[in-house]
Structures are given as C-alpha cells and as structure tokens.
Motif scaffolding. Structure first.
Motif, mmCIF file in Angstrom:
data_model
loop_
_atom_site.group_PDB
_atom_site.id
_atom_site.type_symbol
_atom_site.label_atom_id
_atom_site.label_comp_id
_atom_site.label_asym_id
_atom_site.label_seq_id
_atom_site.Cartn_x
_atom_site.Cartn_y
_atom_site.Cartn_z
ATOM 1 N N GLY A 1 -14.558 34.618 -39.694
ATOM 2 C CA GLY A 1 -14.269 35.889 -40.340
ATOM 3 C C GLY A 1 -13.187 35.741 -41.387
ATOM 4 N N ILE A 2 -13.197 36.655 -42.369
ATOM 5 C CA ILE A 2 -12.090 36.783 -43.317
ATOM 6 C C ILE A 2 -11.188 37.889 -42.787
ATOM 7 C CG2 ILE A 2 -11.392 37.321 -45.676
ATOM 8 C CD1 ILE A 2 -14.099 36.352 -46.636
ATOM 9 N N TYR A 3 -9.928 37.549 -42.549
ATOM 10 C CA TYR A 3 -9.003 38.497 -41.933
ATOM 11 C C TYR A 3 -7.948 38.959 -42.942
ATOM 12 C CZ TYR A 3 -11.062 37.012 -37.544
ATOM 13 O OH TYR A 3 -11.945 36.738 -36.541
ATOM 14 N N PRO A 4 -7.555 40.236 -42.863
ATOM 15 C CA PRO A 4 -6.542 40.743 -43.784
ATOM 16 C C PRO A 4 -5.143 40.237 -43.449
ATOM 17 C CG PRO A 4 -7.132 42.437 -42.186
ATOM 18 C CD PRO A 4 -8.054 41.267 -41.946
ATOM 19 N N GLY A 5 -4.427 39.860 -44.484
ATOM 20 C CA GLY A 5 -3.026 39.501 -44.337
ATOM 21 C C GLY A 5 -2.194 40.537 -45.062
ATOM 22 N N LYS A 6 -1.617 40.153 -46.193
ATOM 23 C CA LYS A 6 -0.835 41.104 -46.988
ATOM 24 C C LYS A 6 -1.723 42.096 -47.722
ATOM 25 C CE LYS A 6 1.458 37.867 -49.183
ATOM 26 N NZ LYS A 6 2.456 37.207 -50.072
ATOM 27 N N THR A 7 -3.007 41.764 -47.861
ATOM 28 C CA THR A 7 -3.972 42.669 -48.488
ATOM 29 C C THR A 7 -4.944 43.178 -47.433
ATOM 30 O OG1 THR A 7 -3.804 41.541 -50.622
ATOM 31 C CG2 THR A 7 -5.775 42.871 -50.239
ATOM 32 N N ALA A 8 -5.166 44.489 -47.409
ATOM 33 C CA ALA A 8 -5.897 45.121 -46.315
ATOM 34 C C ALA A 8 -7.413 45.058 -46.465
ATOM 35 C CB ALA A 8 -5.459 46.576 -46.160
ATOM 36 N N THR A 9 -7.907 45.016 -47.697
ATOM 37 C CA THR A 9 -9.351 45.036 -47.912
ATOM 38 C C THR A 9 -9.739 44.064 -49.016
ATOM 39 O OG1 THR A 9 -9.338 46.757 -49.623
ATOM 40 C CG2 THR A 9 -9.383 47.500 -47.318
ATOM 41 N N LEU A 10 -11.022 43.724 -49.059
ATOM 42 C CA LEU A 10 -11.516 42.854 -50.131
ATOM 43 C C LEU A 10 -11.419 43.555 -51.476
ATOM 44 C CD1 LEU A 10 -14.706 41.377 -48.400
ATOM 45 C CD2 LEU A 10 -12.499 40.256 -48.725
ATOM 46 N N GLU A 11 -11.623 44.863 -51.482
ATOM 47 C CA GLU A 11 -11.592 45.622 -52.735
ATOM 48 C C GLU A 11 -10.200 45.651 -53.353
ATOM 49 O OE1 GLU A 11 -15.065 46.325 -50.494
ATOM 50 O OE2 GLU A 11 -12.977 46.689 -49.872
ATOM 51 N N GLU A 12 -9.161 45.563 -52.525
ATOM 52 C CA GLU A 12 -7.785 45.624 -53.021
ATOM 53 C C GLU A 12 -7.246 44.260 -53.444
ATOM 54 O OE1 GLU A 12 -5.282 47.504 -50.096
ATOM 55 O OE2 GLU A 12 -6.807 48.998 -49.642
ATOM 56 N N LEU A 13 -8.033 43.217 -53.288
ATOM 57 C CA LEU A 13 -7.545 41.867 -53.562
ATOM 58 C C LEU A 13 -7.207 41.717 -55.046
ATOM 59 C CD1 LEU A 13 -7.113 39.269 -51.893
ATOM 60 C CD2 LEU A 13 -9.341 38.494 -52.729
ATOM 61 N N ALA A 14 -5.979 41.337 -55.311
ATOM 62 C CA ALA A 14 -5.498 41.268 -56.688
ATOM 63 C C ALA A 14 -5.767 39.912 -57.318
ATOM 64 C CB ALA A 14 -3.992 41.551 -56.710
ATOM 65 N N ASP A 15 -5.697 39.859 -58.626
ATOM 66 C CA ASP A 15 -5.812 38.599 -59.347
ATOM 67 C C ASP A 15 -4.681 37.670 -58.920
ATOM 68 O OD1 ASP A 15 -7.241 37.331 -61.820
ATOM 69 O OD2 ASP A 15 -5.097 36.937 -62.114
ATOM 70 N N GLY A 16 -5.011 36.419 -58.629
ATOM 71 C CA GLY A 16 -4.004 35.450 -58.219
ATOM 72 C C GLY A 16 -3.618 35.525 -56.752
ATOM 73 N N ALA A 17 -4.342 36.309 -55.965
ATOM 74 C CA ALA A 17 -4.023 36.445 -54.541
ATOM 75 C C ALA A 17 -4.198 35.111 -53.817
ATOM 76 C CB ALA A 17 -4.930 37.501 -53.906
ATOM 77 N N THR A 18 -3.506 34.960 -52.689
ATOM 78 C CA THR A 18 -3.572 33.727 -51.898
ATOM 79 C C THR A 18 -4.556 33.906 -50.737
ATOM 80 O OG1 THR A 18 -1.662 34.454 -50.592
ATOM 81 C CG2 THR A 18 -1.239 32.992 -52.447
ATOM 82 N N VAL A 19 -5.397 32.904 -50.555
ATOM 83 C CA VAL A 19 -6.388 32.916 -49.477
ATOM 84 C C VAL A 19 -6.292 31.597 -48.725
ATOM 85 C CG1 VAL A 19 -8.820 33.104 -48.875
ATOM 86 C CG2 VAL A 19 -7.916 34.408 -50.823
ATOM 87 N N ALA A 20 -6.052 31.653 -47.425
ATOM 88 C CA ALA A 20 -5.923 30.443 -46.609
ATOM 89 C C ALA A 20 -7.261 30.092 -45.974
ATOM 90 C CB ALA A 20 -4.870 30.647 -45.525
ATOM 91 N N VAL A 21 -7.573 28.796 -45.980
ATOM 92 C CA VAL A 21 -8.804 28.286 -45.365
ATOM 93 C C VAL A 21 -8.456 27.051 -44.537
ATOM 94 C CG1 VAL A 21 -10.248 29.137 -47.263
ATOM 95 C CG2 VAL A 21 -9.388 26.781 -47.326
ATOM 96 N N PRO A 22 -9.272 26.707 -43.532
ATOM 97 C CA PRO A 22 -9.010 25.480 -42.758
ATOM 98 C C PRO A 22 -9.160 24.245 -43.630
ATOM 99 C CG PRO A 22 -11.119 26.455 -42.127
ATOM 100 C CD PRO A 22 -10.445 27.431 -43.020
#
Length: 278
Positions: free
Chosen positions: A120-141
């Motif tokens: 799953g993709i889980y929310p961190g500092k951003t609550a939804t996919l729609e709110e994801l800002a340009d340059g946002a950080t996304v962690a993956v294994p």
C-alpha cells in the motif's frame, strides 16, 4: 543444536544471537529429519510467526513440536537456513527467494505457498494523492524485488512512469523511471524502516508485514493498494533447503499450515491485509 538456538533466540533479536551461534546444524539436507519431533522455523514476527503459532495445535495433534524463531530483517532467516540452523523459514515471497539464491549461490526452494500481503501507499506528511505537491518525498523499499513492486504501485497511482519491460518479476530501481511529472524525490529505504519514515516523508510504499507491525492495514489505512494480479506474483512461501521438500517435517508443516483452522485464523485476524492462497 536447534534446541540451543531456539532457547537463545526466543523473544530476542535474531542478529546478535545468530552471530553467537555459528556453525552448522548436525542434521543435513540429506537425511531430512533429526531423531526428535521438533520443527524449527524462522519467521518475521508479523504475520508469519503469528500464522505459524496458529498451526502449533494442529502439529501437536500429530506429535510434532513447532519452535518459531523470530527475525527482524530479510537476510538472516535465509542465512540461518542455508547454514542448517533452521528446518525452514517463512518470511519471503518467491521473487525475493529467487534473488537471494542468485546473489548468494544458494539452493533454497519454495516448499509451501501460503499468502500474499498487498502493498500500500501510506500517507505521511501528505494526506492524499491529490494533495501531493511538486518535489514531494516518497519512500520505497530498497531491495530489488520489493522496490520493483513499490515502483509499479506508484505507476498504477499515476505518479510515475517506468520504462517498457518492467513487470513484477523485474529488478527495477528509481533509475528506471522515465516520467516523473511531479519531480518526486524517491527515497530508497530499508523495508523495516519504512513505517518509521512516515513522519519525515510525504508518502511511503510499505511492505505488508512491516505495515502490520506498525498497526497499519493495507485495506483500511493505505491510499491505494496494488493490483491483485501483481500481488499474487509475490506469494509468501515457506522455504527449505533443496531436497527437504518431501521430508516428514516439511510435509507435516504443510498439512498444518494449510489446514482450515489456519486459513480461518488468517481471514479473521488480518481482514484482507493478508490473503491466503490455499
């Protein structure tokens, strides 16, 4: 030797205990069973050890004692199995097992197919996919097969595009991203660290078992879960040394783990975050 290891490791972190034990188990893959009726299996705490513990009573009815040794990483369970310190392990999916064999010249095999855990993709500092800002950080294994799985999920969410030819059996990294319209900062992190990363990143793609350990349920808490056709490629298995697949131990373990009682436990306990495949 197995009893000694179990005593050392029960309830403790595996890394320090295994470093101390060293050496090989007296039982080899050739005879497939020792003189006693104990089966020693290494496992991740959640859900694998929990599922194994649910099978203890079924095994006991057949005269077997199950000892579960918990590990908190993805390397030591296979190393211990190769060294003969375990009869089997239960923590990994088939692509990871294949990759371990390739990288370590090992000969471990899948003996029992058990379940899959939707990523799953889980929310961190951003609550939804729609709110994801340009340059946002996304962690993956950061391990090969699981990073591929995470990147495919980000692609399914419309956040990135991977180069042609990337499928669930590939070993992809963020270097295989060909389109990144939001200029996302993809951070590759050890899988076990991903839940703790949520407070520092905008989103994280988290392995099912580590999500469960952090009280996250892919079905209930994630923003999106992976395509079931992808997820089934990553069926979690009980692995053993090649040649042990038909031993009395592994046969008894399979019958117990794929019993109606264990399936009911999985369905009732994980409510879609762990999906039995038997």
């Amino acid at each position: 030797m197995k009893k000694k290891i179990a005593a050392l490791l029960a309830g403790a972190l595996c890394l320090s205990a295994l470093a101390a034990c060293g050496g090989n188990n007296a039982q080899t893959a050739e005879n497939g069973a020792s003189d006693d009726k104990t089966i020693t299996v290494g496992a991740s705490p959640t859900p694998h050890a929990e599922i194994l513990n649910a099978a203890k009573d079924v095994l006991a009815e057949q005269g077997w004692t199950l000892e579960v040794v918990e590990f908190t990483d993805y390397v030591q369970p296979n190393t211990a199995l190769v060294d003969g310190d375990l009869d089997a392990n239960y923590f990994q999916h088939i692509p990871y097992l294949n990759n371990f064999n390739k990288e370590n010249n090992a000969d471990l095999v899948s003996a029992i197919e058990m379940h899959y855990e939707p990523f799953g993709i889980y929310p961190g500092k951003t609550a939804t996919l729609e709110e994801l800002a340009d340059g946002a950080t996304v962690a993956v294994p950061n391990d090969g097969s699981n990073e591929t799985r995470a990147l495919l999920l980000l692609q399914d969410a419309g956040l990135i595009k991977l180069k042609d030819g990337i499928d669930p059996t590939s070993d992809a990294t963020k270097l295989d991203i060909v389109e990144n319209p939001k200029n996302l900062d993809i951070q590759e992190i050890a899988a076990e660290q991903l839940p703790r990363s949520l407070e520092d990143v905008d989103l994280a793609v988290i392995n099912g078992n580590y999500a469960l350990q952090a009280d996250l349920n892919a079905k209930e808490d994630s923003l999106i879960t992976e395509n079931p056709d992808y997820a089934k490629v990553y069926v979690n298995v009980v692995a053993c040394r090649s040649g042990d697949e038909t031993s009395d131990r592994i046969t008894a373990l399979k019958e117990a783990l794929q019993s109606d009682a264990v399936k009911q436990f999985i369905d009732d306990t994980y409510k879609g975050a762990v999906v039995a495949t038997f």
